[in-house]
Design a protein around this motif. Structure first.
Motif, mmCIF file in Angstrom:
data_model
loop_
_atom_site.group_PDB
_atom_site.id
_atom_site.type_symbol
_atom_site.label_atom_id
_atom_site.label_comp_id
_atom_site.label_asym_id
_atom_site.label_seq_id
_atom_site.Cartn_x
_atom_site.Cartn_y
_atom_site.Cartn_z
ATOM 1 N N ASN A 37 0.797 -1.219 0.000
ATOM 2 C CA ASN A 37 0.000 0.000 0.000
ATOM 3 C C ASN A 37 0.833 1.273 0.000
ATOM 4 N N CYS A 38 2.078 1.178 0.422
ATOM 5 C CA CYS A 38 2.914 2.385 0.420
ATOM 6 C C CYS A 38 3.986 2.389 -0.667
ATOM 7 N N PHE A 39 4.371 1.226 -1.174
ATOM 8 C CA PHE A 39 5.456 1.188 -2.151
ATOM 9 C C PHE A 39 5.127 0.438 -3.438
ATOM 10 N N GLY A 40 3.978 -0.234 -3.517
ATOM 11 C CA GLY A 40 3.666 -0.999 -4.715
ATOM 12 C C GLY A 40 4.743 -2.019 -5.014
ATOM 13 N N SER A 41 5.178 -2.057 -6.278
ATOM 14 C CA SER A 41 6.234 -2.997 -6.669
ATOM 15 C C SER A 41 7.622 -2.435 -6.415
ATOM 16 N N ALA A 42 7.701 -1.192 -5.909
ATOM 17 C CA ALA A 42 8.967 -0.467 -5.916
ATOM 18 C C ALA A 42 9.664 -0.415 -4.563
ATOM 19 N N VAL A 43 9.289 -1.278 -3.622
ATOM 20 C CA VAL A 43 9.949 -1.247 -2.322
ATOM 21 C C VAL A 43 11.381 -1.749 -2.439
ATOM 22 N N HIS A 44 12.274 -1.101 -1.699
ATOM 23 C CA HIS A 44 13.687 -1.478 -1.684
ATOM 24 C C HIS A 44 14.090 -1.975 -0.295
ATOM 25 N N GLU A 45 15.202 -2.653 -0.266
ATOM 26 C CA GLU A 45 15.637 -3.328 0.959
ATOM 27 C C GLU A 45 15.764 -2.380 2.142
ATOM 28 N N ASP A 46 16.312 -1.176 1.914
ATOM 29 C CA ASP A 46 16.484 -0.255 3.030
ATOM 30 C C ASP A 46 15.146 0.170 3.623
ATOM 31 N N GLU A 47 14.104 0.234 2.773
ATOM 32 C CA GLU A 47 12.782 0.601 3.270
ATOM 33 C C GLU A 47 12.146 -0.538 4.058
ATOM 34 N N VAL A 48 12.377 -1.765 3.619
ATOM 35 C CA VAL A 48 11.894 -2.914 4.388
ATOM 36 C C VAL A 48 12.574 -2.929 5.754
ATOM 37 N N LYS A 49 13.861 -2.658 5.782
ATOM 38 C CA LYS A 49 14.582 -2.650 7.055
ATOM 39 C C LYS A 49 14.093 -1.527 7.962
ATOM 40 N N ALA A 50 13.796 -0.368 7.386
ATOM 41 C CA ALA A 50 13.316 0.752 8.195
ATOM 42 C C ALA A 50 11.975 0.411 8.838
ATOM 43 N N ASN A 51 11.092 -0.261 8.096
ATOM 44 C CA ASN A 51 9.811 -0.673 8.671
ATOM 45 C C ASN A 51 9.992 -1.781 9.694
ATOM 46 N N THR A 52 10.972 -2.646 9.462
ATOM 47 C CA THR A 52 11.304 -3.678 10.444
ATOM 48 C C THR A 52 11.763 -3.048 11.750
ATOM 49 N N ASP A 53 12.662 -2.071 11.643
ATOM 50 C CA ASP A 53 13.183 -1.411 12.840
ATOM 51 C C ASP A 53 12.055 -0.745 13.627
ATOM 52 N N TYR A 54 11.155 -0.078 12.903
ATOM 53 C CA TYR A 54 10.042 0.597 13.568
ATOM 54 C C TYR A 54 9.152 -0.415 14.279
ATOM 55 N N MET A 55 8.815 -1.497 13.578
ATOM 56 C CA MET A 55 7.946 -2.494 14.196
ATOM 57 C C MET A 55 8.593 -3.098 15.432
ATOM 58 N N ALA A 56 9.870 -3.411 15.333
ATOM 59 C CA ALA A 56 10.563 -4.019 16.473
ATOM 60 C C ALA A 56 10.549 -3.097 17.683
ATOM 61 N N LYS A 57 10.700 -1.795 17.440
ATOM 62 C CA LYS A 57 10.798 -0.839 18.547
ATOM 63 C C LYS A 57 9.436 -0.490 19.132
ATOM 64 N N TYR A 58 8.446 -0.246 18.258
ATOM 65 C CA TYR A 58 7.185 0.319 18.733
ATOM 66 C C TYR A 58 6.001 -0.652 18.747
ATOM 67 N N LEU A 59 5.987 -1.634 17.852
ATOM 68 C CA LEU A 59 4.802 -2.461 17.689
ATOM 69 C C LEU A 59 4.952 -3.897 18.172
ATOM 70 N N LYS A 60 6.155 -4.436 18.107
ATOM 71 C CA LYS A 60 6.378 -5.811 18.551
ATOM 72 C C LYS A 60 5.892 -6.045 19.988
ATOM 73 N N PRO A 61 6.088 -5.118 20.919
ATOM 74 C CA PRO A 61 5.591 -5.353 22.289
ATOM 75 C C PRO A 61 4.078 -5.520 22.371
ATOM 76 N N HIS A 62 3.377 -5.151 21.302
ATOM 77 C CA HIS A 62 1.919 -5.248 21.285
ATOM 78 C C HIS A 62 1.421 -6.398 20.409
ATOM 79 N N GLY A 63 2.342 -7.263 19.971
ATOM 80 C CA GLY A 63 1.948 -8.467 19.259
ATOM 81 C C GLY A 63 2.144 -8.455 17.758
ATOM 82 N N TRP A 64 2.554 -7.331 17.190
ATOM 83 C CA TRP A 64 2.794 -7.283 15.743
ATOM 84 C C TRP A 64 4.079 -8.050 15.431
ATOM 85 N N GLU A 65 4.068 -8.842 14.334
ATOM 86 C CA GLU A 65 5.244 -9.693 14.135
ATOM 87 C C GLU A 65 5.667 -9.933 12.683
#
Length: 454
Positions: A37-65
């Protein structure tokens, strides 16, 4: 109507008897992020990692995985490009351009210009390792079937003796909106072996989730079974998602048996009319969801969307604040999988508040048997049962275009005596009531409650 309820009953029997997909995978609705929904076919590795980092820091404690890379990761999008035209052009010699990144066995692999760590045949293993190191799970989107370029190249099928891609493809089975793949003729020797080789590859990368596109509309039962068999053989627990909808309700028992989640509708976007349609789709699948298999309302359209396509200009969700709460409330009470579609690092306080309310997320993860209580006069009420308790979750919706009272009668829920009501979004008790409760709700707004009889 009678046929639909018979089909729902059949699917429910699969759940009750354990004849469905393994419940050790997706025992509760999957929660995660998807890049589409945010990158279509054009997502790049650094953007996947940035979303991973955010989820790990802010959302993982609430069950997002889950972190899921969607849509055409083998297709080259230069950095900063939009989704572009995903079609391939066929040349005079029968080959295709652009040539998708593919191994000698006819299996698509990540495009190194988009995923540099995949260079040298590493595939998604390094990126998967990065996600796993954060305590999260890694997923990918794939298209149904076998690449047309593999058919042209007569790529050998791993695990067979001399069978090639052209011998297993069904060239009459084509995706109507993208020309990269042919379907598989699952009656042909080597077709199952091709799927087995795919899942063997994905397992070697550490994949935990696959979303298979062009599989559910029209419903390709033989290939659904083929993917599930390959998953069972690969030696790794992998959640299996069917996409896109509208999955036929007539296939409820089959989807329940073979898939962990399936789309009820086509792509959902940030438009109120689509929310209204989703209520109807959900009602048609009422009673089917359960441990290991979940009807899917599609991704959550909250946050920064369409940064480089695929629909509309870059924006924060077009939903009003009341509609955002309705969106999140319905996906929660219905127990749909929760897959975030916005670019997480650009979340504001509002998005973070919507995604980290543990009392609301518990409705999605721990509610039981969601049902519609009524829908009339622009008001709608859904409810579910709290696991291990006599308490009941209740969601009030004002789906009219004017503010109005929405009410719930306690007797209709089997509750007697005084009832204590807790507002889950506000995280506070709002009082004790007899017989019924009503609340004035903004147009397109909601309230999510927990009712406890005294």
């Amino acid at each position: 109507m009678k046929l639909r309820y018979l089909l729902i009953l059949t699917a429910s029997l699969f759940i009750a008897t354990g004849a469905s997909a393994q419940t050790t995978v997706a025992a509760t609705p999957p929660m995660g992020w998807n890049s589409y929904n945010c990158f279509g076919s054009a997502v790049h590795e650094d953007e996947v990692k940035a979303n991973t980092d955010y989820m790990a820091k802010y959302l993982k404690p609430h069950g997002w995985e889950y972190i899921v890379v969607d849509f055409l990761w083998s297709y080259d999008n230069p950095p900063g490009s939009n989704i572009g035209n995903p079609f391939q052009k066929r040349l005079q010699d029968g080959s295709y351009i652009p040539w998708l990144t593919m191994d000698k066995w006819g299996r698509l692999t990540p495009q190194p210009n988009k995923f540099p760590s995949a260079f040298g045949g590493n595939g998604f293993k390094p990126l998967s390792d990065y996600v796993h190191a954060q305590g999260l799970k890694f997923g990918i989107h794939v298209m149904r079937g076998i690449p047309r370029q593999a058919v042209w190249a007569k790529s050998p099928i791993k695990g067979t003796n001399g069978i090639t891609a052209d011998m297993v493809a069904d060239t009459n089975s084509k995706c109507p909106w993208m020309n990269h793949m042919y379907g598989l003729d699952m009656t042909k020797p080597g077709a199952q072996e091709y799927l087995n080789s795919l899942l063997e590859l994905y397992a070697s990368w550490g994949v935990d989730f696959i979303k298979v596109d062009d599989l559910s509309r029209p419903y390709s039962a033989a290939e659904v079974e083929g993917y599930k068999k390959a998953i069972d053989l690969c030696g790794r627990p992998i959640a299996f998602s069917l996409s896109p909808g509208e999955t036929p309700v007539s296939q409820a028992a089959h989807a329940t048996k073979y898939a962990n989640m399936w789309r009820m509708a086509d792509d959902f976007w940030d438009n109120w009319k689509e929310v209204l349609h989703m209520f109807d789709y959900a009602k048609s699948w009422e009673g089917v969801g359960g441990p290991g298999h979940w009807p899917d309302c599609d991704m959550i359209q909250i946050g920064k969307l369409s940064k480089r396509g695929p629909v509309g200009v870059e924006r924060y969700s077009r939903f009003t604040e009341d509609e955002l709460y309705t969106h999140m409330t319905f996906w929660s009470i219905y127990r749909s999988p929760l897959m975030l579609g916005g670019n997480l690092p650009e979340n504001r306080d509002l998005e973070l508040k919507l995604f980290t309310n543990d009392e609301v997320l518990a409705v999605n993860q721990k509610g039981e048997n969601p049902r519609q209580l009524y829908k009339k006069n622009g008001a709608m009420v859904w409810y579910s049962h709290v696991q291990g308790s006599k308490d009941i979750y209740v969601a009030l919706f004002n789906i009219s275009d004017n503010a109005q009272n929405v009410s719930v009668d306690f007797a209709s829920l089997g509750l007697k005596g005084k009832v204590t009501i807790r507002d889950l979004w506000k995280k506070q008790n709002i009082g004790r009531f007899s017989k019924s409760y009503q609340q004035n709700i903004n147009l397109h707004g909601t309230a999510l409650l927990r009712l406890s009889a005294q």
